[in-house]
Each structure stands twice: as C-alpha cells, then as structure tokens.
Motif scaffolding. Structure first.
Motif, PDB file in Angstrom:
ATOM      1  N   CYS A   3       0.796  -1.173  -0.026  1.00 40.67           N
ATOM      2  CA  CYS A   3      -0.110   0.009  -0.148  1.00 40.67           C
ATOM      3  C   CYS A   3       0.742   1.437   0.257  1.00 40.67           C
ATOM      4  O   CYS A   3       1.547   1.634   0.692  1.00 40.67           O
ATOM      5  CB  CYS A   3      -1.015   0.002   1.145  1.00 40.67           C
ATOM      6  SG  CYS A   3      -2.006   1.456   1.066  1.00 40.67           S
ATOM      7  N   TYR A   5      -1.310   4.207  -0.822  1.00 42.09           N
ATOM      8  CA  TYR A   5      -2.399   5.213  -1.268  1.00 42.09           C
ATOM      9  C   TYR A   5      -2.287   6.494  -0.886  1.00 42.09           C
ATOM     10  O   TYR A   5      -2.680   7.333  -1.520  1.00 42.09           O
ATOM     11  CB  TYR A   5      -3.686   4.340  -0.637  1.00 42.09           C
ATOM     12  CG  TYR A   5      -4.569   3.335  -1.552  1.00 42.09           C
ATOM     13  CD1 TYR A   5      -4.152   3.167  -2.862  1.00 42.09           C
ATOM     14  CD2 TYR A   5      -4.935   2.136  -0.965  1.00 42.09           C
ATOM     15  CE1 TYR A   5      -4.615   1.851  -3.631  1.00 42.09           C
ATOM     16  CE2 TYR A   5      -5.335   1.031  -1.493  1.00 42.09           C
ATOM     17  CZ  TYR A   5      -5.228   0.965  -2.861  1.00 42.09           C
ATOM     18  OH  TYR A   5      -5.729   0.244  -3.754  1.00 42.09           O
ATOM     19  N   CYS A   6      -1.944   6.810   0.291  1.00 40.32           N
ATOM     20  CA  CYS A   6      -1.955   7.767   0.918  1.00 40.32           C
ATOM     21  C   CYS A   6      -0.729   8.557   0.938  1.00 40.32           C
ATOM     22  O   CYS A   6       0.466   7.808   0.621  1.00 40.32           O
ATOM     23  CB  CYS A   6      -2.722   7.884   2.231  1.00 40.32           C
ATOM     24  SG  CYS A   6      -1.611   7.501   3.645  1.00 40.32           S
ATOM     25  N   LYS A   9       2.667   6.862   2.127  1.00 34.70           N
ATOM     26  CA  LYS A   9       3.433   5.863   1.228  1.00 34.70           C
ATOM     27  C   LYS A   9       4.257   4.831   1.859  1.00 34.70           C
ATOM     28  O   LYS A   9       5.395   4.724   1.922  1.00 34.70           O
ATOM     29  CB  LYS A   9       4.531   6.791   0.180  1.00 34.70           C
ATOM     30  CG  LYS A   9       4.023   7.489  -0.848  1.00 34.70           C
ATOM     31  CD  LYS A   9       4.463   8.113  -1.969  1.00 34.70           C
ATOM     32  CE  LYS A   9       3.754   8.971  -2.739  1.00 34.70           C
ATOM     33  NZ  LYS A   9       2.612   8.860  -3.180  1.00 34.70           N
ATOM     34  N   CYS A  10       3.574   4.255   2.791  1.00 38.84           N
ATOM     35  CA  CYS A  10       4.264   3.315   3.702  1.00 38.84           C
ATOM     36  C   CYS A  10       4.892   2.170   2.924  1.00 38.84           C
ATOM     37  O   CYS A  10       5.838   1.343   3.511  1.00 38.84           O
ATOM     38  CB  CYS A  10       3.100   2.524   4.573  1.00 38.84           C
ATOM     39  SG  CYS A  10       2.104   3.777   5.665  1.00 38.84           S
ATOM     40  N   ARG A  14      -0.597  -5.337   3.235  1.00 37.48           N
ATOM     41  CA  ARG A  14      -1.888  -5.158   3.742  1.00 37.48           C
ATOM     42  C   ARG A  14      -2.580  -6.423   3.197  1.00 37.48           C
ATOM     43  O   ARG A  14      -2.819  -6.454   1.988  1.00 37.48           O
ATOM     44  CB  ARG A  14      -2.747  -4.007   3.407  1.00 37.48           C
ATOM     45  CG  ARG A  14      -2.379  -2.721   4.000  1.00 37.48           C
ATOM     46  CD  ARG A  14      -3.131  -1.373   3.579  1.00 37.48           C
ATOM     47  NE  ARG A  14      -4.251  -1.391   4.001  1.00 37.48           N
ATOM     48  CZ  ARG A  14      -5.019  -0.428   3.658  1.00 37.48           C
ATOM     49  NH1 ARG A  14      -4.991   0.516   2.669  1.00 37.48           N
ATOM     50  NH2 ARG A  14      -6.404  -0.473   3.976  1.00 37.48           N
ATOM     51  N   GLY A  21       0.702  -0.971   7.908  1.00 33.64           N
ATOM     52  CA  GLY A  21       1.056   0.397   7.577  1.00 33.64           C
ATOM     53  C   GLY A  21       0.663   1.349   8.819  1.00 33.64           C
ATOM     54  O   GLY A  21       0.218   0.850   9.635  1.00 33.64           O
ATOM     55  N   PHE A  22       0.843   2.761   8.369  1.00 31.17           N
ATOM     56  CA  PHE A  22       0.562   3.635   9.522  1.00 31.17           C
ATOM     57  C   PHE A  22      -1.000   3.601  10.025  1.00 31.17           C
ATOM     58  O   PHE A  22      -1.226   3.796  11.220  1.00 31.17           O
ATOM     59  CB  PHE A  22       0.796   4.912   8.749  1.00 31.17           C
ATOM     60  CG  PHE A  22       0.633   6.404   9.789  1.00 31.17           C
ATOM     61  CD1 PHE A  22       1.677   6.721  10.928  1.00 31.17           C
ATOM     62  CD2 PHE A  22      -0.640   6.831   9.922  1.00 31.17           C
ATOM     63  CE1 PHE A  22       1.407   7.883  11.796  1.00 31.17           C
ATOM     64  CE2 PHE A  22      -0.695   7.913  10.693  1.00 31.17           C
ATOM     65  CZ  PHE A  22       0.262   8.301  11.642  1.00 31.17           C
ATOM     66  N   CYS A  23      -1.847   3.523   8.942  1.00 33.33           N
ATOM     67  CA  CYS A  23      -3.107   3.425   9.234  1.00 33.33           C
ATOM     68  C   CYS A  23      -3.676   2.138  10.030  1.00 33.33           C
ATOM     69  O   CYS A  23      -4.538   1.917  10.981  1.00 33.33           O
ATOM     70  CB  CYS A  23      -3.989   3.328   8.080  1.00 33.33           C
ATOM     71  SG  CYS A  23      -3.857   2.167   6.823  1.00 33.33           S
ATOM     72  N   HIS A 106      -8.144   5.088   3.176  1.00 35.61           N
ATOM     73  CA  HIS A 106      -7.317   3.805   3.201  1.00 35.61           C
ATOM     74  C   HIS A 106      -8.205   2.787   2.704  1.00 35.61           C
ATOM     75  O   HIS A 106      -7.481   1.586   2.799  1.00 35.61           O
ATOM     76  CB  HIS A 106      -6.719   3.708   4.671  1.00 35.61           C
ATOM     77  CG  HIS A 106      -8.072   4.039   5.860  1.00 35.61           C
ATOM     78  ND1 HIS A 106      -8.577   5.065   5.839  1.00 35.61           N
ATOM     79  CD2 HIS A 106      -8.578   3.158   6.530  1.00 35.61           C
ATOM     80  CE1 HIS A 106      -9.747   5.091   6.865  1.00 35.61           C
ATOM     81  NE2 HIS A 106      -9.670   3.879   7.163  1.00 35.61           N
TER      82      HIS A 106
HETATM   83  S1  SF4 Z   1      -1.158   4.969   5.977  1.00 33.89           S
HETATM   84 FE1  SF4 Z   1      -2.626   3.076   5.346  1.00 33.89          FE
HETATM   85  S2  SF4 Z   1      -3.175   3.803   3.379  1.00 33.89           S
HETATM   86 FE2  SF4 Z   1      -1.557   5.161   3.888  1.00 33.89          FE
HETATM   87  S3  SF4 Z   1       0.199   4.239   2.595  1.00 33.89           S
HETATM   88 FE3  SF4 Z   1       0.264   3.524   4.871  1.00 33.89          FE
HETATM   89  S4  SF4 Z   1      -0.937   1.561   4.683  1.00 33.89           S
HETATM   90 FE4  SF4 Z   1      -1.696   2.839   2.928  1.00 33.89          FE
END
Ligand code: SF4
Length: 288
Positions: A3, A5-6, A9-10, A14, A21-23, A106
């Motif tokens: 991922c 997506y946001c 950029k982790c 997933r 990731g951060f989320c 996310h």
């Molecule tokens: S915070 Fe979540 S949505 Fe954003 S890049 Fe990381 S894993 Fe993906």
C-alpha cells in the motif's frame, strides 16, 4: 497488496484483515456506522438526512480526534465491497439526499469496487481529512460528486504536533486542487441540496485562531469562490487532548467571533455553526 495509497507511502503489506502501515488497517473496509445523519452542513443533510458510512481507521493521527473510538481504536465491522454496495442501497431506500463516505481514504480500492457493483442514483459525497494524494483521488473521478475535505492547518509544525502529518499544507492544497478539477464549481438543486462541488471544512482549535486565519488566507488565495467554506466550532477535548494543555478545552465565543469575522472579511461563500454544536452529544454513536 503493497500500500502507497495515501501521502505516507508506507509501502506496507496489507492483507484482507491485517495491515502493517501507519493506518494499521487491512484491505477490507471496517465500518462503524451506516445511518442517515442530520448533523452535516444544511446543503448535505437537508431535511431527509445524509446517508453516512463511517469507516474505521485513519491516515492521520489527530490527538483530538472527535471520532477517536473508530479512528484509533478501530472499532467496527469488517465487510466486503459487495456488502458495502448493499449499504448504499439500504441508505438510498430511506430517502436520504446522498451517500456520504466518511474517512475512506485507506479503503479506496474497496470503495471503487463497491461502486462497480452498485452506483446509487443520488450524489456521492467523499468526506475526508484532506491529507490525500491526487493520484489516489483520481481513482474516484466519475464516482464522487461532492468532496468534503478538511483543511486543518496553515502551519506545518502544528500538523506534525497534533496530527503527525508532515507537509500537510502542500498536500492538502494539492488534494483540493484535484477535487475542484474533478467536480467543478458548487451546484445546488432547487431545494438547496448540493449536487456537485467542493466544501472545505475547518475546525477551529482552541488557542489557535492564528492557524485558522492562516487557513482562511490559503483558501481565499488558492480557490476563492470555487469552493464553499464550512467553519466549524464543534471542537470538544476528547481523545488525547488532555495531554496538550492549549487544546484541552472548548473554543471560546471570542475566539469563534474573531475567526468568523475574518471569514466574512475574505468574502468566502459557505457556512458557520452555532457555538452550541460544541458538545459530545453531536458525536455520532457507533454500531459495533
Ligand atoms: S497509512 Fe495506510 S493507506 Fe496510507 S500508505 Fe500507509 S498503509 Fe496505505
């Protein structure tokens, strides 16, 4: 999936139910509430309500998050894109004015799939933090009719301190530019319900009127009357706000009047709230 997506950029792994990731969220959407909602701006809630789908998890970590139970504690039910499409159908049958996706960045992949399964006949509202990449937003081009982003900070140091969001101002500015590109100028129907356009929300933080006035300057300078501005005073100190003395209270009437005055001075179109909105009563209850 891997991922990015946001803007974080982790490059993180997933799977359906698990995310590194951060989320911290997996790929499948986790939903905390699906119901008509009457607390949005008048042109969104109208008389029949807005058909909200509240998603759990977030790509920001605001210490004062008003929805912290779902954003950081990830409470909610995991569903498939097909079940998400069924949520739209059920909401639409209640007669709501629109389908309103709240904090879905996310889960954008699943959201796109859900609209391939069912596209409602009413407008689709995308309610988000503003910390979103234009490339990810481009996946929603042709799906979303109304964007409802936040613009929280004019000062990147505050964005890092309170939301762990570096480069917030540039990122949110670019995101809103892409949103306007996709949906154009605000269009309301004969009943005053928005059909297309961008409404930018700003939540005033206590002791930070300078930040708010800076946000109004950015909105005026960059977008002017291409957007509607929604000035919000409903902040209540929840989540981890008690660890930050300056924001560990509601805003005062004086602070609110000061920012409202600056809004009117800039001749921006939009909405203001009643100060009585600053109550935990206005935080939705979640369905777990
Ligand atoms: S915070 Fe979540 S949505 Fe954003 S890049 Fe990381 S894993 Fe993906």
């Amino acid at each position: 999936m891997i991922c990015n997506y946001c803007p974080r950029k982790c490059n993180a792994v997933r799977t359906e139910h698990h995310g590194e990731g951060f989320c911290g969220m997996g790929e499948l959407p986790v939903v905390a509430r699906v119901a008509p909602h009457f607390g949005e701006e008048p042109c969104i809630s109208g008389t029949k309500g807005s058909g909200t789908v509240f998603f759990s998890g977030c790509t920001l970590k605001c210490v004062y998050c008003q929805n912290y139970e779902i954003s950081s504690q990830h409470k909610g039910k995991t569903i498939t894109p097909g079940e998400l499409a069924d949520c739209y159908k059920r909401l639409e049958q209640t007669g709501v004015h629109n389908i309103n996706l709240v904090t879905a960045d996310h889960f954008v992949n699943a959201v796109v799939k859900s609209f391939e399964i069912y596209k409602p006949r009413i407008p689709v509202v995308y309610n988000c933090s503003g910390y979103t990449s234009p490339k990810t937003l481009s996946m929603l081009d042709g799906i979303v009719d109304v964007y409802l982003p936040d613009f929280k900070y004019s000062d990147d140091t505050l964005a890092v301190k309170y939301s762990s969001a570096p480069n917030y101002v540039n990122i949110a500015s670019a995101a809103i530019k892409e949103m306007i590109f996709q949906v154009g100028l605000p269009q309301l129907d004969e009943d005053g319900i928005i059909q297309k356009g961008v409404i930018v929300r700003h939540l005033i933080l206590p002791a930070h009127t300078k930040n708010s006035i800076g946000v109004l300057d950015i909105l005026k300078h960059n977008y002017g009357k291409q957007i509607l501005v929604s000035l919000m005073c409903q902040y209540v100190p929840v989540g981890q706000a008690d660890k930050y003395s300056r924001i560990n209270r509601k805003i005062t009437r004086r602070e609110y009047e000061k920012v409202k005055f600056e809004l009117y001075q800039r001749d921006l179109n939009g909405f203001t709230q009643d100060l009585s909105s600053a109550s935990e009563e206005y935080i939705p209850s979640w369905e777990f």
